[in-house]
Design an enzyme around this catalytic site. Structure first.
Site, PDB file in Angstrom:
ATOM      1  N   SER A  38     -55.471  65.242 -42.521  1.00  0.00           N
ATOM      2  CA  SER A  38     -54.588  65.117 -43.679  1.00  0.00           C
ATOM      3  C   SER A  38     -54.179  66.489 -44.223  1.00  0.00           C
ATOM      4  O   SER A  38     -53.600  67.295 -43.506  1.00  0.00           O
ATOM      5  CB  SER A  38     -55.276  64.249 -44.734  1.00  0.00           C
ATOM      6  OG  SER A  38     -54.383  63.888 -45.766  1.00  0.00           O
ATOM      7  N   HIS A  63     -50.719  62.200 -40.966  1.00  0.00           N
ATOM      8  CA  HIS A  63     -50.139  60.971 -41.521  1.00  0.00           C
ATOM      9  C   HIS A  63     -49.343  61.297 -42.775  1.00  0.00           C
ATOM     10  O   HIS A  63     -49.509  62.372 -43.359  1.00  0.00           O
ATOM     11  CB  HIS A  63     -51.236  59.936 -41.822  1.00  0.00           C
ATOM     12  CG  HIS A  63     -52.184  60.364 -42.904  1.00  0.00           C
ATOM     13  ND1 HIS A  63     -51.852  60.381 -44.239  1.00  0.00           N
ATOM     14  CD2 HIS A  63     -53.458  60.819 -42.844  1.00  0.00           C
ATOM     15  CE1 HIS A  63     -52.878  60.810 -44.949  1.00  0.00           C
ATOM     16  NE2 HIS A  63     -53.872  61.089 -44.133  1.00  0.00           N
TER      17      HIS A  63
END
Length: 238
Positions: free
Chosen positions: A120, A143
């Site tokens: 992340s 993501h």
């Protein structure tokens, strides 16, 4: 006189132990080993904590601790390089970007290494260094960013989210070899992550797509950092 010194020694030793324990509890750091080094080690572990305090059972990297450490390393003439060790699940987007921007704008050589995971918002922190490494077994999850808590369902909310997403994508593509188009394709891929959209890349795959520079371990990272330090010294002497 000697007897008085002997009586004080246990108290002094106890005070030193207490200081070490406090440092370990508050910053996750200890003074052991005591070897004086010209390299500063910056660990980014657990969850990157932002403006909201995480539950006490969570391991966190607090940005109010990390930012002063980076400033101190930049100003300290005895520190010639910085190695960033990442094993993080991600966390607060703005706090992560702030840490990444500070690393990217340091005048001293920096090397990062992803061990375990750099997921992340850990991705921008990893690529912010001059040279980035990843262990063969380490993974990185790419993501889209998400919002927690109350979300007002109006166009402005989604515009804000999109602008923040663009900031992350531009930073990663600027500091790595991956293009914005490839990064967006990895971020919004469906079917690979069971409970999310995005892509999980492992070791050599991260290097293959241009996200990370090289596969390697801690010795490789320190060797490269020492090379960068010596190169910088040579440039200053010219």
């Amino acid at each position: 006189m000697n007897q008085q010194q002997n009586e004080q020694t246990p108290a002094v030793e106890e005070a030193k132990k207490k200081n070490v324990m406090q440092s370990l509890q508050q910053l996750g750091q200890t003074n052991v080993p005591t070897l004086e080094s010209n390299i500063f080690c910056l660990p980014v572990i657990g969850q990157v904590e932002g403006h909201l305090v995480m539950p006490p059972q969570n391991k966190t990297t607090k940005y109010e601790h990390v930012i002063p450490q980076i400033v101190a390393a930049e100003q300290n003439p005895n520190i010639e390089g910085v190695v960033i060790i990442l094993n993080t699940v991600g966390g607060d987007v703005e706090a992560g970007l702030a840490i990444a921007e500070m690393i990217a704008t340091m005048s001293k050589p920096t090397v990062s290494i992803v061990l375990g995971g750099g997921h992340s918002i850990g991705v921008p922190i990893a690529v912010a260094a001059d040279i980035s490494f990843i262990a063969e077994t380490a993974t990185m999850t790419i993501h889209p960013i998400r919002l927690n808590g109350l979300v007002i369902g109006v166009p402005q909310t989604f515009e804000y989210l999109e602008k923040m997403q663009d900031r992350v994508i531009r930073f990663i593509s600027k500091h790595s070899k991956v293009t914005e188009e490839k990064l967006r394709e990895l971020m919004f891929r469906t079917g690979e992550l069971a409970r999310d959209i995005g892509t999980n890349v492992v070791g050599r795959d991260a290097v293959k797509i241009g996200l990370i520079d090289r596969v390697g371990g801690i010795s490789d990272a320190l060797t490269e950092l020492n090379r960068l330090i010596n190169t910088k010294k040579g440039e200053l002497l010219q």
